[in-house]
Design a protein around this motif. Structure first.
Motif, PDB file in Angstrom:
ATOM      1  N   TYR A 170      36.260  47.511  32.582  1.00  0.00           N
ATOM      2  CA  TYR A 170      36.398  46.121  32.172  1.00  0.00           C
ATOM      3  C   TYR A 170      37.858  45.650  32.179  1.00  0.00           C
ATOM      4  O   TYR A 170      38.141  44.515  32.553  1.00  0.00           O
ATOM      5  CB  TYR A 170      35.765  45.867  30.803  1.00  0.00           C
ATOM      6  N   ILE A 171      38.774  46.499  31.781  1.00  0.00           N
ATOM      7  CA  ILE A 171      40.190  46.112  31.774  1.00  0.00           C
ATOM      8  C   ILE A 171      40.653  45.821  33.195  1.00  0.00           C
ATOM      9  O   ILE A 171      41.425  44.894  33.432  1.00  0.00           O
ATOM     10  CB  ILE A 171      41.074  47.194  31.125  1.00  0.00           C
ATOM     11  N   ASN A 172      40.151  46.598  34.159  1.00  0.00           N
ATOM     12  CA  ASN A 172      40.495  46.318  35.560  1.00  0.00           C
ATOM     13  C   ASN A 172      39.986  44.946  35.979  1.00  0.00           C
ATOM     14  O   ASN A 172      40.681  44.204  36.680  1.00  0.00           O
ATOM     15  CB  ASN A 172      39.936  47.396  36.488  1.00  0.00           C
ATOM     16  N   LYS A 222      48.652  45.586  30.945  1.00  0.00           N
ATOM     17  CA  LYS A 222      47.436  46.387  31.127  1.00  0.00           C
ATOM     18  C   LYS A 222      47.411  47.613  30.216  1.00  0.00           C
ATOM     19  O   LYS A 222      46.370  47.936  29.635  1.00  0.00           O
ATOM     20  CB  LYS A 222      47.300  46.800  32.584  1.00  0.00           C
ATOM     21  N   ASP A 223      48.540  48.285  30.065  1.00  0.00           N
ATOM     22  CA  ASP A 223      48.569  49.480  29.217  1.00  0.00           C
ATOM     23  C   ASP A 223      48.191  49.155  27.774  1.00  0.00           C
ATOM     24  O   ASP A 223      47.481  49.922  27.123  1.00  0.00           O
ATOM     25  CB  ASP A 223      49.948  50.143  29.249  1.00  0.00           C
ATOM     26  N   ARG A 224      48.659  48.020  27.285  1.00  0.00           N
ATOM     27  CA  ARG A 224      48.325  47.607  25.926  1.00  0.00           C
ATOM     28  C   ARG A 224      46.828  47.338  25.795  1.00  0.00           C
ATOM     29  O   ARG A 224      46.188  47.763  24.827  1.00  0.00           O
ATOM     30  CB  ARG A 224      49.126  46.360  25.568  1.00  0.00           C
ATOM     31  N   PHE A 252      43.267  37.945  35.526  1.00  0.00           N
ATOM     32  CA  PHE A 252      44.260  37.291  34.671  1.00  0.00           C
ATOM     33  C   PHE A 252      45.596  38.038  34.727  1.00  0.00           C
ATOM     34  O   PHE A 252      45.691  39.197  34.322  1.00  0.00           O
ATOM     35  CB  PHE A 252      43.760  37.223  33.228  1.00  0.00           C
ATOM     36  N   GLU A 253      46.624  37.339  35.180  1.00  0.00           N
ATOM     37  CA  GLU A 253      47.951  37.949  35.353  1.00  0.00           C
ATOM     38  C   GLU A 253      48.525  38.467  34.040  1.00  0.00           C
ATOM     39  O   GLU A 253      49.147  39.532  34.000  1.00  0.00           O
ATOM     40  CB  GLU A 253      48.917  36.941  35.974  1.00  0.00           C
TER      41      GLU A 253
END
Length: 120
Positions: free
Chosen positions: A48-50, A63-65, A56-57
């Motif tokens: 989902y994070i991908n 992304k790590d957060r 969304f930029e």
């Protein structure tokens, strides 16, 4: 109960000025599933994070957060106390407060009780 990930996703949605439905469509999940993730009722799927980062930029830049917040939700246990008996609710909250301080012996005894076996 909102998780840290849920709070962050909801804040992102509001900051972007998009609805739950719009974000769900943009990331390939249903509105109900996105709402459940925001409210801590569903864990965040690994990919989902991908999907968020692809769309969304601001997520891509952090992304790590977002990955860390999503991972944290996978290690949390949520208990719905709504409609429960007061004594059971009190027990659940007392257990949650003391959980990290339980000895190995206490854990073993609690497991026996929950598995409906006699304690010696």
């Amino acid at each position: 109960m909102l998780t840290e990930f849920g709070k962050e996703i909801r804040k992102l949605r509001i900051d972007l000025g998009i609805t739950l439905f719009e974000m769900a469509q943009a990331t390939g999940v249903s509105s109900a599933f996105l709402s459940a993730m925001e409210n801590g009722k569903k864990s965040v799927p690994d990919d989902y994070i991908n999907a968020l980062a692809d769309r969304f930029e601001c997520v891509r830049k952090n992304k790590d957060r977002f990955l860390a917040l999503a991972d944290k939700t996978k290690r949390e246990v949520r208990i719905n106390l709504a409609g429960g008996e007061p004594a059971a609710n009190e027990l659940a909250t007392a257990f949650a407060r003391s959980f990290s301080e339980l000895s190995d012996d206490q854990v073993a005894k609690i497991k026996l009780i929950l598995n409906k076996k006699e304690i010696a």
